[in-house]
Design a protein around this motif. Structure first.
Motif, mmCIF file in Angstrom:
data_model
loop_
_atom_site.group_PDB
_atom_site.id
_atom_site.type_symbol
_atom_site.label_atom_id
_atom_site.label_comp_id
_atom_site.label_asym_id
_atom_site.label_seq_id
_atom_site.Cartn_x
_atom_site.Cartn_y
_atom_site.Cartn_z
ATOM 1 N N GLU A 37 0.813 -1.209 0.000
ATOM 2 C CA GLU A 37 0.000 0.000 0.000
ATOM 3 C C GLU A 37 0.851 1.265 0.000
ATOM 4 O O GLU A 37 0.325 2.373 -0.064
ATOM 5 C CB GLU A 37 -0.923 0.001 1.230
ATOM 6 C CG GLU A 37 -1.932 -1.136 1.260
ATOM 7 C CD GLU A 37 -2.878 -1.072 0.073
ATOM 8 O OE1 GLU A 37 -3.264 0.050 -0.308
ATOM 9 O OE2 GLU A 37 -3.228 -2.133 -0.468
ATOM 10 N N PRO A 130 -9.790 -12.180 -6.116
ATOM 11 C CA PRO A 130 -10.045 -11.168 -5.080
ATOM 12 C C PRO A 130 -9.184 -9.920 -5.267
ATOM 13 O O PRO A 130 -7.962 -10.009 -5.434
ATOM 14 C CB PRO A 130 -9.677 -11.901 -3.781
ATOM 15 C CG PRO A 130 -9.835 -13.344 -4.104
ATOM 16 C CD PRO A 130 -9.442 -13.487 -5.528
ATOM 17 N N ASN A 131 -9.848 -8.776 -5.267
ATOM 18 C CA ASN A 131 -9.178 -7.464 -5.326
ATOM 19 C C ASN A 131 -8.396 -7.244 -6.616
ATOM 20 O O ASN A 131 -7.509 -6.386 -6.675
ATOM 21 C CB ASN A 131 -8.236 -7.293 -4.124
ATOM 22 C CG ASN A 131 -8.966 -7.440 -2.800
ATOM 23 O OD1 ASN A 131 -10.069 -6.914 -2.636
ATOM 24 N ND2 ASN A 131 -8.361 -8.165 -1.868
ATOM 25 N N ILE A 132 -8.698 -8.029 -7.640
ATOM 26 C CA ILE A 132 -8.035 -7.875 -8.934
ATOM 27 C C ILE A 132 -9.045 -7.337 -9.941
ATOM 28 O O ILE A 132 -10.139 -7.891 -10.080
ATOM 29 C CB ILE A 132 -7.452 -9.219 -9.430
ATOM 30 C CG1 ILE A 132 -6.442 -9.764 -8.425
ATOM 31 C CG2 ILE A 132 -6.810 -9.053 -10.803
ATOM 32 C CD1 ILE A 132 -5.212 -8.900 -8.243
ATOM 33 N N HIS A 133 -8.699 -6.268 -10.627
ATOM 34 C CA HIS A 133 -9.594 -5.651 -11.601
ATOM 35 C C HIS A 133 -9.327 -6.262 -12.980
ATOM 36 O O HIS A 133 -8.295 -6.012 -13.580
ATOM 37 C CB HIS A 133 -9.383 -4.136 -11.644
ATOM 38 C CG HIS A 133 -9.522 -3.477 -10.311
ATOM 39 N ND1 HIS A 133 -8.497 -3.440 -9.388
ATOM 40 C CD2 HIS A 133 -10.583 -2.849 -9.742
ATOM 41 C CE1 HIS A 133 -8.904 -2.799 -8.307
ATOM 42 N NE2 HIS A 133 -10.173 -2.428 -8.488
ATOM 43 N N ASP A 159 -2.762 -4.059 -10.962
ATOM 44 C CA ASP A 159 -2.679 -5.422 -10.431
ATOM 45 C C ASP A 159 -1.660 -6.284 -11.168
ATOM 46 O O ASP A 159 -1.580 -7.486 -10.914
ATOM 47 C CB ASP A 159 -4.056 -6.084 -10.525
ATOM 48 C CG ASP A 159 -5.124 -5.279 -9.799
ATOM 49 O OD1 ASP A 159 -4.872 -4.887 -8.653
ATOM 50 O OD2 ASP A 159 -6.199 -5.051 -10.396
ATOM 51 N N THR A 162 0.866 -8.231 -8.991
ATOM 52 C CA THR A 162 0.242 -9.316 -8.223
ATOM 53 C C THR A 162 -0.027 -10.533 -9.103
ATOM 54 O O THR A 162 0.238 -11.681 -8.721
ATOM 55 C CB THR A 162 -1.068 -8.823 -7.594
ATOM 56 O OG1 THR A 162 -0.794 -7.715 -6.747
ATOM 57 C CG2 THR A 162 -1.730 -9.931 -6.777
#
Length: 496
Positions: A37, A130-133, A159, A162
Motif C-alpha cells: 500500500e 479477489p481485489n483484482i480488476h 494489479d 500481483t
C-alpha cells in the motif's frame, strides 16, 4: 542571544534546495516504486512534481493490460498447479465455486485425476480474483505437436505485479508438484481412426501391486533385460554422472506369452520407484505424439512403452515405418532422456532398417523359460504350499520351453494331483514333489498333442502312389489328344 549557524550546514541546505529546483518536471511513472500500500517517490522531488507524477501514475495504473504465460506441461497438470496455488494464496476451496471468491464470473470446475483413482476439482476458463480488476483465463497453447498449459490475464496495470507473481508461483509449483512427473500413466493421443484427440487425458496406472520378483526368464534373457532396460531406469542419475546416454531404444521380441509385457509392467514399477515418468501407449501410430509428450517430463527421464510395433514396421518400407524411424533417430531426440520400449510377436517380420543401433540399441529375444527358470516359476506360483525340499529338476526338464501361463496351470493341476494322492477329507497343506512331477508330465503330453495337431503335416507319397499317378498321366494324354482330333473333324464336317 542569537546562535551562530555552522557554515557547513548552510552549504548543505543550499545544495538540497538547488537539487529540488533542478529536478525535471516530467518523471517516468515507472520511477514510483510500490511496496504493497506504500509508494516510494524519486528522491529530491518537490510537492508539485510529486502530485503531477502521482496523477499520471494513477492514470497509468487504470489502463488495461494483457499478457500470457505458457508452461511446458500437459493442460490438466497446469490447471491442478493453479488450483493448488490459489488455495495456498487465497485459501480458496475448489469444491465451492462461488461468485464471492471469483467475482461475477466463476470458472467451470472440472475433475482431474491426480493419482490412481483420486480426483480433484480445478478451475478451467475465465474468472476474476479477489481485489483484482479484470480477469484471468486458463487455456491451452500448442508447442510443436503437443498441447501445453497457458494462463492469460486481462487486468489493470495496478494489479499487474500481483498477477505476474501468481503466474510465477504456478511455474515454481510445477517444478516439484507436477501430477505426472515420476508417475506411470496410460494415454491416448488419437482416436481409433488415427485422428488427433482435441485434449488427450492421461490415466494413472497403479504400480503399487506389481512385484518385480515375479519376472523370471532364462539366465541370458534375464541379464539382457536387466542391463538394457532396468539399469538405465533404476540408475538414471548414475548414467548421467558417467556420461552414459539415457536415450535408448529397446525391442522385446518373442512369441505370445513369454513375458514381454510383464517386463514392461515391471519397468513401470521400477520407474515410479526411481522418480522416472512412465508412459504407456496402446498403438504404434501414437509413438510420435508420446515422444512429444515425454519431452515435458524427461527430468530425470521418461520411459515410453508401446506394444506390437510390428503392425507398422513389418514388411517393406512404408510411410508409417519411416515416421517411426525418423522419430527414433531424430536429431531432436538425440539428447533427450527418453527410453523407448517396443514389443513384437514376430522378430523376423521387423524391417532391418528398424534394427540399426542408434534406433534400437538393444533387441532382446524373450524366449520361453528353460529348465532352471521353470523351477523358479513353479516355486513362485506355488508359494508356501510347495514342499521346500521338493526336487523340481524333472518338472523343469519336462516343462522347458513352455510359456509361464502353462507353468501356472501346472501348479493348479498339481494341487488336484496332491488331492488325489491324499486320503478323502485331508486338507492339502503342501504340494509334494510327486504331485508337481505328475502334473508337469501330463501337461507336457497335452502341449505336445496340441502342437502336433496345430502343425500342418506333409504326407510323404509311397512308391505305389507315385507309379499310379504316372500311369494315370500316361493314359490321360493320348485320350485327350484323340478327343481333340474328333472335335476338329466334326467342326470340318459342319462347315462343308
Amino acid at each position: 542571544m542569537s546562535q551562530k549557524i555552522d557554515p557547513r550546514l548552510q552549504a548543505a541546505v543550499a545544495e538540497a534546495v538547488k537539487s529540488l529546483s533542478d529536478t525535471p518536471k516530467r518523471v517516468n511513472v515507472a520511477d514510483i516504486v510500490r511496496h504493497g500500500e506504500k509508494l516510494t517517490l524519486p528522491s529530491g522531488m518537490g510537492y508539485d512534481d510529486a502530485i503531477d507524477l502521482l496523477e499520471r501514475r494513477k492514470e497509468y495504473e487504470e489502463e488495461e493490460t494483457a499478457f500470457s504465460e505458457t508452461y511446458d506441461v500437459a493442460p490438466w497438470d497446469g490447471a491442478h498447479a493453479l488450483a493448488e496455488v490459489l488455495i495456498r494464496k487465497f485459501g480458496w476451496a475448489p469444491a465451492t465455486s462461488t461468485p464471492g471468491f471469483f467475482g461475477d464470473t466463476p470458472p467451470k470446475l472440472i475433475s482431474v485425476e491426480v493419482a490412481p483413482g483420486e480426483f480433484k476439482r480445478v478451475p478451467w476458463g475465465r474468472f476474476s480474483l479477489p481485489n483484482i480488476h479484470g480477469f484471468v483465463q486458463t487455456t491451452v497453447s500448442k508447442k510443436g505437436n503437443r498441447y501445453t498449459f497457458a494462463l492469460h490475464a486481462s487486468i489493470k496495470r495496478l494489479d499487474e505485479e500481483t498477477v505476474r507473481s501468481l503466474f510465477q508461483e504456478v511455474r515454481d509449483y510445477l517444478k516439484t508438484g507436477s501430477i505426472y512427473q515420476g508417475k506411470a500413466i496410460k494415454i491416448r493421443f488419437r482416436d481409433d481412426d488415427g485422428d488427433p484427440l482435441e485434449m488427450p487425458e492421461p490415466k494413472f496406472l497403479d504400480t503399487s501391486k506389481i512385484d518385480p520378483a515375479g519376472l523370471i526368464y532364462a539366465a541370458d534373457v534375464q541379464a539382457s533385460v536387466e542391463t538394457n532396460l532396468f539399469t538405465p531406469i533404476q540408475r538414471v542419475h548414475d548414467c548421467i554422472a558417467n556420461g552414459i546416454p539415457v536415450k535408448r531404444g529397446v525391442l522385446l521380441g518373442g512369441t505370445f506369452g513369454t513375458g514381454k509385457t510383464m517386463a514392461a509392467t515391471v519397468a513401470s514399477r521400477l520407474a515410479v520407484d526411481a522418480g522416472v515418468t512412465y508412459v504407456y501407449i496402446p498403438r504404434a501410430d501414437e509413438l510420435a505424439d508420446a515422444i512429444e509428450f515425454a519431452k515435458q517430463y524427461q527430468s530425470p527421464a521418461c520411459v515410453i512403452f508401446c506394444e506390437d510395433v510390428d503392425r507398422v514396421t513389418a514388411g517393406e518400407r512404408s510411410v508409417e515405418m519411416d515416421d517411426i524411424l525418423n522419430i527414433l533417430d531424430g536429431i531432436d531426440t538425440k539428447g533427450a532422456n527418453i527410453i523407448t520400449v517396443l514389443t513384437t510377436n514376430d522378430l523376423q517380420s521387423i524391417n532391418p532398417a528398424m534394427l540399426r543401433p542408434g534406433r534400437l540399441d538393444a533387441v532382446i529375444d524373450v524366449t520361453p523359460p528353460d529348465g532352471p527358470a521353470v523351477e523358479k516359476l513353479i516355486r513362485l506360483y506355488a508359494g508356501d504350499t510347495l514342499d521346500p525340499g521338493a526336487d523340481l529338476t524333472a518338472a523343469g526338464e519336462a516343462l522347458s520351453g513352455c510359456i509361464p501361463a502353462i507353468i501356472a496351470e501346472v501348479v493348479k493341476r498339481a494341487k488336484l494331483s496332491q488331492l488325489r494322492l491324499q486320503q478323502p477329507g485331508e486338507p492339502v497343506a503342501k504340494i509334494t514333489q510327486a504331485a508337481i512331477v505328475e502334473a508337469a508330465r501330463t501337461m507336457r503330453a497335452q502341449v505336445k498333442l496340441l502342437k502336433d495337431r496345430s502343425e500342418t503335416k506333409i504326407v510323404e507319397p509311397t512308391v505305389d502312389v507315385v507309379l499310379a499317378n504316372l500311369v494315370r498321366i500316361a493314359m490321360e494324354e493320348p485320350l485327350k489328344a484323340l478327343e481333340d482330333i474328333k472335335s476338329q473333324i466334326k467342326e470340318i464336317e459342319e462347315n462343308m
